[in-house]
Motif scaffolding. Structure first.
Motif, PDB file in Angstrom:
ATOM      1  N   UNK A 178       0.846  -1.340   0.283  1.00 32.92           N
ATOM      2  CA  UNK A 178       0.312   0.115  -0.078  1.00 32.92           C
ATOM      3  C   UNK A 178       0.929   1.026  -0.256  1.00 32.92           C
ATOM      4  N   UNK A 179       1.769   1.488   0.735  1.00 35.43           N
ATOM      5  CA  UNK A 179       2.632   2.390   1.387  1.00 35.43           C
ATOM      6  C   UNK A 179       3.378   2.713  -0.211  1.00 35.43           C
ATOM      7  N   UNK A 360      -0.372  15.274   9.870  1.00 37.50           N
ATOM      8  CA  UNK A 360       1.190  15.853   9.851  1.00 37.50           C
ATOM      9  C   UNK A 360       1.036  16.266  11.411  1.00 37.50           C
ATOM     10  N   UNK A 361       0.155  15.970  12.037  1.00 45.97           N
ATOM     11  CA  UNK A 361       0.582  16.094  13.109  1.00 45.97           C
ATOM     12  C   UNK A 361       0.966  14.791  14.336  1.00 45.97           C
ATOM     13  N   UNK A 362       0.213  13.455  13.880  1.00 42.51           N
ATOM     14  CA  UNK A 362       0.179  12.341  13.506  1.00 42.51           C
ATOM     15  C   UNK A 362       1.900  11.323  13.259  1.00 42.51           C
ATOM     16  N   UNK A 363       2.022  12.047  12.079  1.00 41.04           N
ATOM     17  CA  UNK A 363       3.376  11.512  11.700  1.00 41.04           C
ATOM     18  C   UNK A 363       4.393  12.339  11.874  1.00 41.04           C
ATOM     19  N   UNK A 364       4.468  13.134  12.303  1.00 36.23           N
ATOM     20  CA  UNK A 364       5.228  14.311  12.835  1.00 36.23           C
ATOM     21  C   UNK A 364       6.312  14.985  11.620  1.00 36.23           C
ATOM     22  N   UNK A 365       5.643  14.333  10.733  1.00 38.07           N
ATOM     23  CA  UNK A 365       6.181  14.783   9.482  1.00 38.07           C
ATOM     24  C   UNK A 365       6.739  16.452   9.766  1.00 38.07           C
ATOM     25  N   UNK A 366       7.940  16.506   9.128  1.00 36.04           N
ATOM     26  CA  UNK A 366       8.960  17.991   9.069  1.00 36.04           C
ATOM     27  C   UNK A 366       9.343  18.226   7.449  1.00 36.04           C
ATOM     28  N   UNK A 377       7.753   5.571   6.341  1.00 33.11           N
ATOM     29  CA  UNK A 377       7.866   6.402   7.325  1.00 33.11           C
ATOM     30  C   UNK A 377       6.701   6.204   8.249  1.00 33.11           C
ATOM     31  N   UNK A 378       5.549   5.908   7.916  1.00 34.64           N
ATOM     32  CA  UNK A 378       3.953   6.059   7.967  1.00 34.64           C
ATOM     33  C   UNK A 378       3.661   4.666   9.183  1.00 34.64           C
ATOM     34  N   UNK A 379       3.853   4.551  10.530  1.00 33.40           N
ATOM     35  CA  UNK A 379       3.967   3.698  11.051  1.00 33.40           C
ATOM     36  C   UNK A 379       2.349   3.367  11.258  1.00 33.40           C
ATOM     37  N   UNK A 380       2.410   1.987  12.189  1.00 28.31           N
ATOM     38  CA  UNK A 380       0.872   1.681  12.524  1.00 28.31           C
ATOM     39  C   UNK A 380      -0.244   2.787  14.159  1.00 28.31           C
ATOM     40  N   UNK A 381       1.918   2.585  14.279  1.00 22.63           N
ATOM     41  CA  UNK A 381       1.063   3.810  16.120  1.00 22.63           C
ATOM     42  C   UNK A 381       0.201   4.845  14.860  1.00 22.63           C
ATOM     43  N   UNK A 382       0.888   5.939  14.643  1.00 18.67           N
ATOM     44  CA  UNK A 382       0.530   7.299  13.564  1.00 18.67           C
ATOM     45  C   UNK A 382      -0.623   6.596  13.175  1.00 18.67           C
ATOM     46  N   UNK A 383      -0.475   5.632  12.193  1.00 22.85           N
ATOM     47  CA  UNK A 383      -1.890   5.867  11.183  1.00 22.85           C
ATOM     48  C   UNK A 383      -3.456   5.500  12.374  1.00 22.85           C
ATOM     49  N   UNK A 491      -3.740   5.010   5.077  1.00 27.08           N
ATOM     50  CA  UNK A 491      -2.297   5.075   4.349  1.00 27.08           C
ATOM     51  C   UNK A 491      -2.253   6.236   3.252  1.00 27.08           C
ATOM     52  N   UNK A 492      -3.462   5.726   1.812  1.00 28.61           N
ATOM     53  CA  UNK A 492      -3.022   6.921   0.791  1.00 28.61           C
ATOM     54  C   UNK A 492      -3.731   8.051   0.945  1.00 28.61           C
ATOM     55  N   UNK A 493      -4.570   7.803   1.722  1.00 28.27           N
ATOM     56  CA  UNK A 493      -4.746   9.577   2.524  1.00 28.27           C
ATOM     57  C   UNK A 493      -3.534  10.472   3.309  1.00 28.27           C
ATOM     58  N   UNK A 494      -2.623   9.860   4.338  1.00 26.39           N
ATOM     59  CA  UNK A 494      -1.779   9.937   4.560  1.00 26.39           C
ATOM     60  C   UNK A 494      -1.397  11.358   3.867  1.00 26.39           C
ATOM     61  N   UNK A 495      -0.714   9.963   3.146  1.00 31.02           N
ATOM     62  CA  UNK A 495       0.519  10.141   1.379  1.00 31.02           C
ATOM     63  C   UNK A 495      -0.184  11.566   1.179  1.00 31.02           C
TER      64      UNK A 495
END
Length: 536
Positions: A178-179, A360-366, A377-383, A491-495
């Motif tokens: 998926x990623x 953005x907050x859940x993945x801590x993307x910078x 880098x998207x983890x199960x915890x972030x999802x 996953x698709x939505x996050x990306x």
């Protein structure tokens, strides 16, 4: 080692993912003179018979001690309203929570009452199944797969499939796929955003989720998102067959047409052969690969086909049916939901921004600009932290369920919890599309897109009863891939929402559904994407 069946890429026009089945289209398919003659001869007595049934049903209702659902029309009303079928059924559901449509061969009972749904799907599960009627309609495409059969055949497939879906190996393998495909899709969208081009997001989602489901199901690289010609041919055949299979439910002449091999039935036969040739080629290739490497030393056996082949030598037809049912469950459903999701986000930009901020907050993307790196880098915890996204996806499924109606056959006379009786042989249907719009279930704002209805006071997702929110069925037949579907969509939505904002290409143009087994956006979803981050 990966099997690659599609090694002749093409950059030609986009795949046409489904056959338009408007009444004018069907008329052209049925133009043969012998069929028109047969229709002209048969239609008047059928209409007379239905008129008789309506009168008889009303008289019987007065005489019988049993209470039967009110007659709201005939199956010919469905035929006349086919392009807007789910609107028509929603209007009837708002008037009658449970009602009947009369047909020449069987009555059809429709319900939007959660108590009835629970009774059909769980309490008296054994009395409501696919039956010979649904099997006859669906089996040419789906064979003896889990969506067409009952009894021991269903139980055996359910048991095997349930075990496979519960394995950590399959979950982890599917997440990687998926990623990877979400990042590949992001690259395509980035090019369109840079050049200011309009995209058909449904077309892109269909291709991308088909690639994902093929890799997870077959271990094969279909690569339809990049234009593989064999992938395009298979995809067209699969979607056209799906559309014409649904048409059988309102086409009382389909068996005659099948026997004569004319019209839509000739098209189904041709398309199913394309599907079969493609799928059997994959099965034989995978089996040969495993035999050459030896079962004990074969690679990871992560994909479903390899795992089935590793257990024992299974009949290719059995494998074909299992995998095709898996594809129809995991391809169209996810792609159409993501399409409606993007549509609703375009109509509600405040929700789109709120979802993007949560991601953005859940993945801590910078300021990550590499799509593949971010996706990986998207983890199960972030999802798990994306509670508002989960709510927004659920709200999308409430209003635009991937499967808008689900039919069962009543095996013996029965009485539903609301007191309405159904007869042996009646088709009994619950309606996720109509139920999602019922004010008595969701309040006066039932037709509004409001993700907050799914959250508690702490902003945590709060699930509804599966007999009220029926997008994934319920009871023994509840969707095995529910968690997979949410994971893939998140996953698709996050990306995509991390890197892009979306707007409809024409906000004044009405977006409609196409009447098919799954709820496709008619003529695609045309949007423009805009980079959220400055480009390097």
């Amino acid at each position: 080692m990966t099997i690659s069946i599609c090694n002749s890429p093409s950059s030609s026009s986009p795949i046409s993912l489904s056959l338009s089945l408007s009444l004018s289209d069907m008329a052209s398919l049925l133009s043969l003179s012998n069929f028109i003659t047969a229709a002209a001869v048969l239609l008047p007595p059928i209409l007379a018979f239905l008129t008789y049934q309506i009168i008889a049903a009303k008289l019987q209702g007065k005489k019988s001690k049993k209470k039967y659902p009110p007659v709201a029309g005939t199956v010919f009303n469905q035929l006349l309203n086919f392009p807007r079928l789910h609107h028509y059924m929603t209007d009837l559901a708002a008037k009658y929570r449970t009602y009947r449509l009369l047909g020449p061969f069987r009555n059809e009972v429709y319900t939007s009452d959660p108590a009835n749904v629970e009774y059909i799907l769980k309490t008296n599960f054994e009395n409501f199944g696919k039956g010979d009627y649904n099997y006859s309609i669906l089996s040419d495409l789906l064979g003896d797969g889990i969506f067409t059969v009952d009894g021991d055949t269903w139980k055996q497939q359910r048991k095997v499939s349930s075990y496979e879906f519960s394995t950590k190996v399959l979950r982890d393998f599917s997440s990687v796929i998926f990623k990877k495909n979400a990042a590949k899709l992001a690259n395509i969208i980035s090019e369109a955003a840079t050049s200011g081009q309009t995209m058909d997001m449904q077309d892109l989602f269909m291709k991308s989720t088909l690639d994902s489901i093929f890799k997870v199901g077959f271990g094969a690289e279909l690569d339809s998102v990049c234009g593989s010609s064999e992938g395009a041919k298979f995809s067209r055949a699969f979607d056209d067959s799906s559309a014409m299979t649904l048409w059988r439910y309102v086409d009382i002449f389909w068996k005659i047409k099948k026997a004569l091999n004319i019209g839509s039935e000739a098209e189904i036969k041709k398309n199913v052969k394309i599907i079969d040739d493609f799928v059997y080629k994959l099965i034989h290739s995978r089996a040969e690969q495993m035999n050459m490497s030896g079962n004990d030393s074969s690679p990871t056996k992560e994909d479903i086909l390899s795992r089935f082949l590793h257990v024992n030598e299974m009949n290719p037809k059995y494998l074909r049916d299992i995998i095709l049912n898996f594809i129809i469950a995991g391809k169209d459903t996810t792609a159409t939901t993501l399409s409606w999701f993007i549509y609703l986000l375009c109509k509600h930009p405040d929700v789109q921004e709120k979802v993007a901020q949560e991601i953005k907050e859940a993945t801590n993307s910078k300021e990550v600009r590499d799509f593949a790196q971010f996706a990986t880098s998207i983890s199960e915890e972030a999802l798990e932290k994306m509670q508002y996204l989960h709510a927004a996806l659920s709200e999308t499924l409430r209003l635009y369920p991937a499967v808008p109606a689900d039919a069962k056959l009543c095996f013996s006379d029965d009485t539903l919890p609301d007191g309405n009786s159904v007869r042996k042989g009646d088709m009994v249907v619950y309606q996720p599309y109509a139920m999602g719009r019922m004010k008595f279930l969701w309040g006066d704002d039932a037709e509004e897109f409001r993700p907050e209805r799914w959250l508690d006071e702490n902003g945590t997702f709060r699930p509804e009863s599966p007999f009220k929110f029926t997008a994934f069925q319920a009871g023994p037949r509840i969707c095995l891939g529910k968690d997979f579907a949410y994971r893939q969509m998140k996953i698709y939505s996050a990306v995509l929402l991390t890197f892009f904002a979306f707007k409809l290409s024409d906000d004044t143009k009405a977006v409609k559904y196409r009447t098919m087994i799954n709820l496709h956006v008619d003529e695609g979803l045309h949007v423009r994407a805009f980079h959220r981050l400055p480009q390097l």
